[in-house]
Scaffold this motif. Structure first.
Motif, PDB file in Angstrom:
ATOM      1  N   ASP A   1      43.461  32.858  59.555  1.00 38.54           N
ATOM      2  CA  ASP A   1      42.271  33.175  60.265  1.00 38.54           C
ATOM      3  C   ASP A   1      41.327  34.199  59.533  1.00 38.54           C
ATOM      4  O   ASP A   1      40.300  34.583  60.453  1.00 38.54           O
ATOM      5  CB  ASP A   1      42.108  33.152  61.700  1.00 38.54           C
ATOM      6  N   ALA A   2      41.780  34.522  58.322  1.00 36.00           N
ATOM      7  CA  ALA A   2      40.580  35.419  57.656  1.00 36.00           C
ATOM      8  C   ALA A   2      40.722  35.084  56.137  1.00 36.00           C
ATOM      9  O   ALA A   2      41.804  34.669  55.747  1.00 36.00           O
ATOM     10  CB  ALA A   2      40.986  36.776  57.898  1.00 36.00           C
ATOM     11  N   ILE A   3      39.658  34.802  55.452  1.00 36.05           N
ATOM     12  CA  ILE A   3      39.761  34.767  54.109  1.00 36.05           C
ATOM     13  C   ILE A   3      40.164  36.020  53.134  1.00 36.05           C
ATOM     14  O   ILE A   3      39.278  36.826  53.196  1.00 36.05           O
ATOM     15  CB  ILE A   3      38.307  33.997  53.570  1.00 36.05           C
TER      16      ILE A   3
ATOM     17  N   LEU B   1      33.103  33.631  60.408  1.00 36.72           N
ATOM     18  CA  LEU B   1      34.372  33.881  59.322  1.00 36.72           C
ATOM     19  C   LEU B   1      34.421  35.394  59.053  1.00 36.72           C
ATOM     20  O   LEU B   1      33.607  36.211  59.190  1.00 36.72           O
ATOM     21  CB  LEU B   1      33.747  33.108  57.936  1.00 36.72           C
ATOM     22  N   THR B   2      35.929  35.626  58.725  1.00 36.44           N
ATOM     23  CA  THR B   2      36.162  37.008  58.382  1.00 36.44           C
ATOM     24  C   THR B   2      36.453  36.762  56.702  1.00 36.44           C
ATOM     25  O   THR B   2      37.222  35.871  56.416  1.00 36.44           O
ATOM     26  CB  THR B   2      37.279  37.393  59.084  1.00 36.44           C
ATOM     27  N   VAL B   3      36.101  37.524  55.966  1.00 38.50           N
ATOM     28  CA  VAL B   3      36.245  37.659  54.595  1.00 38.50           C
ATOM     29  C   VAL B   3      36.809  39.227  54.279  1.00 38.50           C
ATOM     30  O   VAL B   3      35.894  40.058  54.688  1.00 38.50           O
ATOM     31  CB  VAL B   3      35.078  37.527  53.646  1.00 38.50           C
ATOM     32  N   ARG B   4      37.844  39.177  53.590  1.00 37.62           N
ATOM     33  CA  ARG B   4      38.412  40.506  53.113  1.00 37.62           C
ATOM     34  C   ARG B   4      38.432  40.793  51.823  1.00 37.62           C
ATOM     35  O   ARG B   4      39.155  39.587  50.859  1.00 37.62           O
ATOM     36  CB  ARG B   4      39.915  40.513  53.658  1.00 37.62           C
ATOM     37  N   SER B   5      37.904  41.468  51.171  1.00 41.03           N
ATOM     38  CA  SER B   5      38.169  41.989  49.726  1.00 41.03           C
ATOM     39  C   SER B   5      37.729  43.444  49.533  1.00 41.03           C
ATOM     40  O   SER B   5      36.972  43.914  50.343  1.00 41.03           O
ATOM     41  CB  SER B   5      37.189  41.139  49.267  1.00 41.03           C
ATOM     42  N   ASP B   6      38.508  43.892  48.326  1.00 38.42           N
ATOM     43  CA  ASP B   6      38.154  45.502  48.356  1.00 38.42           C
ATOM     44  C   ASP B   6      36.652  45.531  47.845  1.00 38.42           C
ATOM     45  O   ASP B   6      36.137  46.705  47.657  1.00 38.42           O
ATOM     46  CB  ASP B   6      38.923  46.103  47.259  1.00 38.42           C
ATOM     47  N   LEU B   7      35.934  44.387  47.472  1.00 32.04           N
ATOM     48  CA  LEU B   7      34.599  44.597  47.139  1.00 32.04           C
ATOM     49  C   LEU B   7      33.764  44.940  48.399  1.00 32.04           C
ATOM     50  O   LEU B   7      32.580  45.351  48.100  1.00 32.04           O
ATOM     51  CB  LEU B   7      34.138  43.160  46.457  1.00 32.04           C
ATOM     52  N   LEU B   8      33.975  44.395  49.663  1.00 31.56           N
ATOM     53  CA  LEU B   8      33.154  44.682  50.708  1.00 31.56           C
ATOM     54  C   LEU B   8      33.333  45.982  51.420  1.00 31.56           C
ATOM     55  O   LEU B   8      34.540  46.628  51.037  1.00 31.56           O
ATOM     56  CB  LEU B   8      33.535  43.496  51.623  1.00 31.56           C
ATOM     57  N   PRO B   9      32.203  46.602  51.910  1.00 31.27           N
ATOM     58  CA  PRO B   9      32.308  47.777  52.499  1.00 31.27           C
ATOM     59  C   PRO B   9      33.530  47.769  53.547  1.00 31.27           C
ATOM     60  O   PRO B   9      33.343  46.885  54.411  1.00 31.27           O
ATOM     61  CB  PRO B   9      31.071  47.887  53.141  1.00 31.27           C
TER      62      PRO B   9
ATOM     63  N   GLY C   1      35.105  27.222  43.056  1.00 31.09           N
ATOM     64  CA  GLY C   1      35.239  26.133  43.862  1.00 31.09           C
ATOM     65  C   GLY C   1      36.333  25.959  44.853  1.00 31.09           C
ATOM     66  O   GLY C   1      36.817  24.771  45.264  1.00 31.09           O
ATOM     67  N   LEU C   2      37.252  27.074  44.933  1.00 32.62           N
ATOM     68  CA  LEU C   2      38.409  26.950  45.786  1.00 32.62           C
ATOM     69  C   LEU C   2      38.175  26.788  47.236  1.00 32.62           C
ATOM     70  O   LEU C   2      36.847  27.428  47.608  1.00 32.62           O
ATOM     71  CB  LEU C   2      39.442  28.260  45.543  1.00 32.62           C
ATOM     72  N   ARG C   3      38.662  26.158  47.849  1.00 35.55           N
ATOM     73  CA  ARG C   3      38.413  26.052  49.492  1.00 35.55           C
ATOM     74  C   ARG C   3      39.407  27.068  50.382  1.00 35.55           C
ATOM     75  O   ARG C   3      40.602  27.349  50.256  1.00 35.55           O
ATOM     76  CB  ARG C   3      38.719  24.481  50.179  1.00 35.55           C
ATOM     77  N   ALA C   4      38.593  27.545  51.366  1.00 32.08           N
ATOM     78  CA  ALA C   4      39.306  28.193  52.493  1.00 32.08           C
ATOM     79  C   ALA C   4      39.306  27.513  53.744  1.00 32.08           C
ATOM     80  O   ALA C   4      38.358  26.812  53.858  1.00 32.08           O
ATOM     81  CB  ALA C   4      38.668  29.562  52.476  1.00 32.08           C
ATOM     82  N   ARG C   5      40.501  27.708  54.672  1.00 27.84           N
ATOM     83  CA  ARG C   5      40.433  27.311  56.178  1.00 27.84           C
ATOM     84  C   ARG C   5      39.169  28.014  56.795  1.00 27.84           C
ATOM     85  O   ARG C   5      38.743  28.729  56.459  1.00 27.84           O
ATOM     86  CB  ARG C   5      41.655  27.563  56.664  1.00 27.84           C
TER      87      ARG C   5
END
Length: 743
Positions: A665-667, A715-723, A684-688
């Motif tokens: 439940d998080a991208i 939606l919740t997105v996780r990446s080291d790019l985000l604050p 073009g990849l898809r996420a739930r």
């Protein structure tokens, strides 16, 4: 692009596949006698009308008390030898049948050179066109082949750059003798019925020339003489229908004739429609991992020289293999036919390995692991229809074998609704098959979010599979939990009660069904029952004496065991019980490390996914490298051995898991990026949750993430790019959200 400097001499290792879902063909590129081996997916022996007899449930003898006796014995002994259980619960399989080759088209070319001045055989997976180009006596000859989904035909064209240089005779051949072949007005008609079950089949091939003459011969062949170019279209079908219990429909003649007539008389129109249709699916996703390959290196040499990802040419093979899996799924799974089988839609035999059937103790499910995430959701329609068609025979088997509600299917099945057992002791008992099959249906909902699909397609199948287990779970006298009994960890060990995989699959099914019931507001009593059973269910998660995730409820695991099945890690993948950073993930890693990096092709593919879920991109990449080095044939088909297509599909899914995950439940952006891919991009990849992502990275870190929402929801997105490494927001359908873009 796959390409080679010589013709194919071996179907399994070298022929190049084309397909439109229902029809498939393997192109050889031989000059004197071009061979096009072709298939129609419903051409199967066995089933109703089989000379051997047939019972879809294969529970022919009255067996009162047999299942209860095995369960009672397990309560007392905890372990039973597979042979003893098979003697009690199994019986020989009768009339099961096998997928059949339709036959071969040969194009006999007189005066073709043995050693042409130049030669190239290729498969353009971006456009789904196979070509053979060669030069002889300063004339450039070209052959093109494709399988069109919009027009339902296989098409081939021969041309040359000198007028009048195209001459050949087209003929049909088959290893069976159950057909007649006649030719008239440039159309070759092949018609017959399988000797085993009377299944009627027909193929028609229309030949057209540009210049020269087209002659229909009394021996059922067609000759083109002195043409500038010539082309043919092939349509084929059977009288199979996916309707229980007869599995028969109309004679195929009218449909085949109509398909071929409708295809028309213009090659360029057919080609354009085909390319447009294929590209609309294939070009949704692009992967750049810094790959490059010299133009003079054919694919077989690229594979032979692969060292494990250290060079740009290695990465070229990896990127090609990723897209090849997507190509093969498009070619072997389109609406209107059966799903991709153990060999997709390609089979040159009358007795293929494992019947080229549908094994549901992992293989059919693995075929579709890539579909949603790599933006090919449409390819799952045949899977949905196939699972729905299993419900009616599965209900009867549930009632006759278990005395219960719901529906069931065991270790493997066929197009005729086989839902029973056989007597191969280590691969006959797997009533969890139906529960696992429903997982893909729920994933389609989780990615796409259509409550109409959930209500009309997925949920009825899920609910009925859940009802089966509500009736069949049994209280374990050891601790009072509810367990599957008898249960068998696929192809490994003894029969026990509550093997880890059995428990994890049922947990997954009941959890998914409860979630769906809440979304749809299904009756409260059913939801309450699911909640209660989940509270009593043994979850199938235990840590053993050497830190491993146990395969069985008792601590029976051997640290020296390197069996290819790692079934007790289902909760890690494709399930979602085990999250990274938990003690269960640590135990799964211990088990996976102990099993080692060997195994057959599909097993290595599964291990790519396991290691990616454990966030170990380097080990996931190592498994990809192992699969390419020792389980991949020169035409890039996966080999068990022999050829088994689930490894192709599983590897593409694994590469996707390295780049994007969303099961919790998080991208998660770049959750398992290997060091060998420091710079790159994927589009073009898809996420739930209904999101399409484009990702760019440099030095192993994301530099740009773009998300397009297809649903309005949080939606919740996780990446080291985000604050702070995470962003939770309300996404609006149709909106695009970008992080890291330079202003």
């Amino acid at each position: 692009m796959l390409w080679y400097g010589s013709p194919a001499t071996d179907w399994e290792r070298e022929a190049l596949p084309i397909g439109n879902g229902s029809l498939g063909a393997a192109v050889f590129g031989t000059l004197a006698s071009e061979r096009l081996q072709f298939n129609e997916k419903t051409l199967w022996t066995g089933g109703p009308g089989s000379a051997q007899g047939y019972d879809h449930g294969n529970w022919r003898a009255a067996r009162p008390g047999a299942l209860a006796a095995v369960q009672d014995e397990l309560d007392a002994k905890t372990r039973l030898d597979p042979d003893s259980v098979a003697a009690e619960l199994g019986q020989p399989r009768v009339g099961y049948g096998a997928h059949q080759t339709f036959g071969d088209l040969y194009l006999d070319v007189p005066d073709a050179p043995q050693t042409p001045a130049t030669y190239r055989r290729e498969l353009d997976i971006a456009n789904a066109v196979a070509k053979v180009v060669y030069t002889h006596q300063q004339v450039r000859h070209q052959r093109e082949f494709f399988a069109s989904y919009p027009d339902g035909v296989i098409v081939g064209r021969l041309s040359a750059d000198r007028p009048g240089s195209v001459t050949f005779t087209l003929r049909y051949a088959s290893p069976r003798r159950d057909f007649t072949a006649t030719a008239a007005s440039g159309r070759l008609t092949v018609r017959g019925a399988l000797a085993d079950n009377g299944l009627r089949f027909e193929a028609q091939i229309q030949v057209r020339g540009e210049g020269g003459t087209v002659t229909s011969n009394a021996d059922g062949t067609i000759t083109v003489t002195g043409a500038d170019s010539a082309w043919f279209a092939l349509a084929a079908g059977t009288d199979y229908a996916d309707t229980y219990p007869d599995y028969r429909g109309k004679d195929p003649h009218t449909a085949v004739t109509g398909t071929l007539d409708k295809a028309g008389s213009r090659y360029d129109t057919l080609l354009a429609r085909h390319v447009r249709d294929h590209r609309a699916l294939f070009h949704r996703v692009a992967l750049d991992i810094g790959q490059s390959v010299p133009a003079d290196v054919p694919t077989d040499r690229l594979l032979a020289g692969y060292t494990g990802g250290a060079t740009s040419t290695d990465r070229a093979l990896e990127a090609l293999y990723f897209q090849y899996g997507r190509y093969l799924l498009i070619a072997s799974s389109r609406s209107g036919s059966l799903p991709a089988n153990l060999q997709g839609v390609w089979n040159h035999s009358t007795s293929p390995p494992w019947s080229a059937d549908y094994h549901v103790n992992i293989n059919l499910q693995m075929n579709y692991w890539l579909a949603e995430a790599t933006n090919l959701a449409e390819t799952t329609a045949p899977y949905d229809r196939f699972v729905e068609a299993l419900r009616a025979p599965g209900r009867r088997t549930a009632k006759e074998m278990f005395g219960s509600r719901g529906w069931v299917v065991h270790n493997e099945t066929n197009p005729f609704g086989f839902t029973g057992v056989h007597d191969w002791s280590t691969a006959f008992w797997f009533p969890e098959g139906a529960a696992w099959l429903t997982g893909q249906l729920y994933e389609h909902y989780r990615f796409g979010g259509s409550t109409d699909y959930l209500r009309t397609t997925a949920y009825p199948v899920m609910k009925e599979a859940a009802e089966f287990w509500l009736d069949n779970l049994r209280t374990d006298p050891r601790d009072g939990t509810l367990v599957v009994t008898p249960s068998y960890s696929p192809e490994h060990g003894d029969f026990t009660a509550g093997a880890a995989m059995s428990q994890q699959i049922v947990h997954d099914l009941l959890t998914n069904t409860l979630e769906a019931a809440r979304v749809l507001g299904d009756d409260r009593a059913f939801r309450t029952r699911l909640e209660a059973v989940l509270g009593q269910l043994d979850p199938g998660l235990r840590i053993g004496s050497w830190g491993q995730l146990q395969e069985w409820k008792a601590d029976l695991d051997d640290p020296a065991d390197d069996h290819r099945h790692v079934s007790h890690l289902y909760a890690l993948h494709p399930g979602r019980q085990i999250e990274p950073g938990t003690k269960w993930a640590d135990a799964a890693k211990v088990s996976l490390s102990a099993r080692g990096d060997g195994g057959t092709g599909w097993s290595k593919a599964w291990k790519i996914n396991f290691w990616a879920r454990l966030r170990d991109g380097d080990h996931a990449h190592k498994m990809l490298a192992e699969q390419l080095k020792s389980s991949t044939l020169p035409n890039l088909w996966d080999t068990h051995p022999p050829f088994q297509i689930d490894g192709n599909f599983g590897a593409t899914a694994g590469i996707t898991e390295m780049l994007l995950q969303s099961q919790y439940d998080a991208i998660e952006v770049l959750p398992a990026l290997p060091a060998t891919w420091p710079d790159g991009s994927v589009r073009g990849l898809r996420a739930r949750g209904g999101a399409t992502l484009d990702i760019e990275w440099s030095n192993g870190r994301a530099t740009r993430v773009a998300l397009t929402a297809s649903r309005t929801r949080r939606l919740t997105v996780r990446s080291d790019l985000l604050p702070g490494g995470e962003s939770t927001f309300k996404a609006i359908a149709g909106q695009r959200y970008v992080w890291g873009e330079k202003v």
